[in-house]
Design a protein around this motif. Structure first.
Motif, PDB file in Angstrom:
ATOM      1  N   LEU A 140       2.837   2.935   2.946  1.00  0.00           N
ATOM      2  CA  LEU A 140       1.890   2.976   4.063  1.00  0.00           C
ATOM      3  C   LEU A 140       1.949   1.670   4.842  1.00  0.00           C
ATOM      4  O   LEU A 140       2.242   0.625   4.286  1.00  0.00           O
ATOM      5  CB  LEU A 140       0.469   3.203   3.551  1.00  0.00           C
ATOM      6  CG  LEU A 140       0.242   4.473   2.745  1.00  0.00           C
ATOM      7  CD1 LEU A 140      -1.170   4.522   2.214  1.00  0.00           C
ATOM      8  CD2 LEU A 140       0.538   5.709   3.594  1.00  0.00           C
TER       9      LEU A 140
ATOM     10  N   PRO B 110       0.829  -1.213   0.000  1.00  0.00           N
ATOM     11  CA  PRO B 110       0.000   0.000   0.000  1.00  0.00           C
ATOM     12  C   PRO B 110       0.860   1.259   0.000  1.00  0.00           C
ATOM     13  O   PRO B 110       1.880   1.325   0.694  1.00  0.00           O
ATOM     14  CB  PRO B 110      -0.832  -0.113   1.275  1.00  0.00           C
ATOM     15  CG  PRO B 110      -0.173  -1.136   2.110  1.00  0.00           C
ATOM     16  CD  PRO B 110       0.694  -1.972   1.231  1.00  0.00           C
TER      17      PRO B 110
ATOM     18  N   ARG C 279       0.773   5.861  -0.780  1.00  0.00           N
ATOM     19  CA  ARG C 279       0.110   7.129  -1.093  1.00  0.00           C
ATOM     20  C   ARG C 279       0.984   7.779  -2.170  1.00  0.00           C
ATOM     21  O   ARG C 279       2.211   7.815  -2.047  1.00  0.00           O
ATOM     22  CB  ARG C 279       0.023   8.036   0.126  1.00  0.00           C
ATOM     23  CG  ARG C 279      -0.679   9.365  -0.179  1.00  0.00           C
ATOM     24  CD  ARG C 279      -0.894  10.229   1.060  1.00  0.00           C
ATOM     25  NE  ARG C 279      -1.771   9.547   2.000  1.00  0.00           N
ATOM     26  CZ  ARG C 279      -1.383   9.096   3.208  1.00  0.00           C
ATOM     27  NH1 ARG C 279      -0.150   9.250   3.623  1.00  0.00           N
ATOM     28  NH2 ARG C 279      -2.243   8.495   3.999  1.00  0.00           N
TER      29      ARG C 279
ATOM     30  N   THR D  40      -3.420  13.429  -5.693  1.00  0.00           N
ATOM     31  CA  THR D  40      -2.922  12.580  -4.619  1.00  0.00           C
ATOM     32  C   THR D  40      -3.936  11.467  -4.418  1.00  0.00           C
ATOM     33  O   THR D  40      -5.142  11.723  -4.381  1.00  0.00           O
ATOM     34  CB  THR D  40      -2.753  13.375  -3.304  1.00  0.00           C
ATOM     35  OG1 THR D  40      -1.853  14.467  -3.535  1.00  0.00           O
ATOM     36  CG2 THR D  40      -2.186  12.485  -2.198  1.00  0.00           C
ATOM     37  N   TRP D  41      -3.462  10.220  -4.292  1.00  0.00           N
ATOM     38  CA  TRP D  41      -4.364   9.091  -4.118  1.00  0.00           C
ATOM     39  C   TRP D  41      -3.654   7.957  -3.387  1.00  0.00           C
ATOM     40  O   TRP D  41      -2.439   7.943  -3.258  1.00  0.00           O
ATOM     41  CB  TRP D  41      -4.920   8.615  -5.461  1.00  0.00           C
ATOM     42  CG  TRP D  41      -3.954   7.948  -6.378  1.00  0.00           C
ATOM     43  CD1 TRP D  41      -3.820   6.608  -6.594  1.00  0.00           C
ATOM     44  CD2 TRP D  41      -2.985   8.563  -7.222  1.00  0.00           C
ATOM     45  NE1 TRP D  41      -2.842   6.352  -7.514  1.00  0.00           N
ATOM     46  CE2 TRP D  41      -2.308   7.547  -7.921  1.00  0.00           C
ATOM     47  CE3 TRP D  41      -2.610   9.892  -7.455  1.00  0.00           C
ATOM     48  CZ2 TRP D  41      -1.286   7.799  -8.827  1.00  0.00           C
ATOM     49  CZ3 TRP D  41      -1.580  10.143  -8.362  1.00  0.00           C
ATOM     50  CH2 TRP D  41      -0.949   9.108  -9.027  1.00  0.00           C
ATOM     51  N   THR D  42      -4.447   7.025  -2.883  1.00  0.00           N
ATOM     52  CA  THR D  42      -3.940   5.836  -2.201  1.00  0.00           C
ATOM     53  C   THR D  42      -4.212   4.641  -3.098  1.00  0.00           C
ATOM     54  O   THR D  42      -5.296   4.495  -3.652  1.00  0.00           O
ATOM     55  CB  THR D  42      -4.647   5.657  -0.843  1.00  0.00           C
ATOM     56  OG1 THR D  42      -4.414   6.831  -0.060  1.00  0.00           O
ATOM     57  CG2 THR D  42      -4.102   4.452  -0.103  1.00  0.00           C
ATOM     58  N   THR D  43      -3.206   3.789  -3.249  1.00  0.00           N
ATOM     59  CA  THR D  43      -3.302   2.603  -4.090  1.00  0.00           C
ATOM     60  C   THR D  43      -2.282   1.589  -3.586  1.00  0.00           C
ATOM     61  O   THR D  43      -1.819   1.695  -2.450  1.00  0.00           O
ATOM     62  CB  THR D  43      -3.079   2.966  -5.578  1.00  0.00           C
ATOM     63  OG1 THR D  43      -3.350   1.827  -6.395  1.00  0.00           O
ATOM     64  CG2 THR D  43      -1.677   3.481  -5.840  1.00  0.00           C
ATOM     65  N   SER D  44      -1.923   0.644  -4.415  1.00  0.00           N
ATOM     66  CA  SER D  44      -0.866  -0.315  -4.097  1.00  0.00           C
ATOM     67  C   SER D  44       0.064  -0.434  -5.284  1.00  0.00           C
ATOM     68  O   SER D  44      -0.348  -0.250  -6.432  1.00  0.00           O
ATOM     69  CB  SER D  44      -1.451  -1.703  -3.794  1.00  0.00           C
ATOM     70  OG  SER D  44      -2.197  -1.676  -2.602  1.00  0.00           O
TER      71      SER D  44
END
Length: 96
Positions: free
Chosen positions: A95, A46, A48, A55-59
């Motif tokens: 993360l 994971p 950011r 801006t985004w959260t992903t893997s």
């Protein structure tokens, strides 16, 4: 851990209509791979991410050549005006 890098956008050949990625540089990928962490599906880590104003959260996922790959959804590509082959700058934070 945080990383900054520039990379060109490429399309995953297995699903050319849907998936666009960038590859992290191999030295950073090796450093990320060396960090002990619980096992996740497909080796996902994971993160950011920031690219331009998005801006985004992903893997990120381990790729075949040892470099991690970062998927770029269409909304980010559109917001940043990015096309296949363009080189963009990324800030990535691990993360968890």
């Amino acid at each position: 851990m945080q990383y900054e890098f520039s990379a060109a956008l490429w399309r995953w050949e297995a699903r050319p209509d849907l998936w666009v990625f960038v590859s992290l540089p191999l030295p950073q990928s090796q450093e990320i791979a060396d960090v002990p962490r619980p096992r996740a599906g497909f080796g996902a880590v994971p993160v950011r991410v920031r690219c331009g104003t998005s801006t985004w959260t992903t893997s990120i996922f381990p790729g075949e050549d040892g470099a991690y790959v970062l998927p770029l959804k269409k909304a980010v590509r559109t917001a940043q005006g990015l096309e296949l082959g363009d080189v963009a700058r990324f800030e990535l934070e691990l993360l968890g």
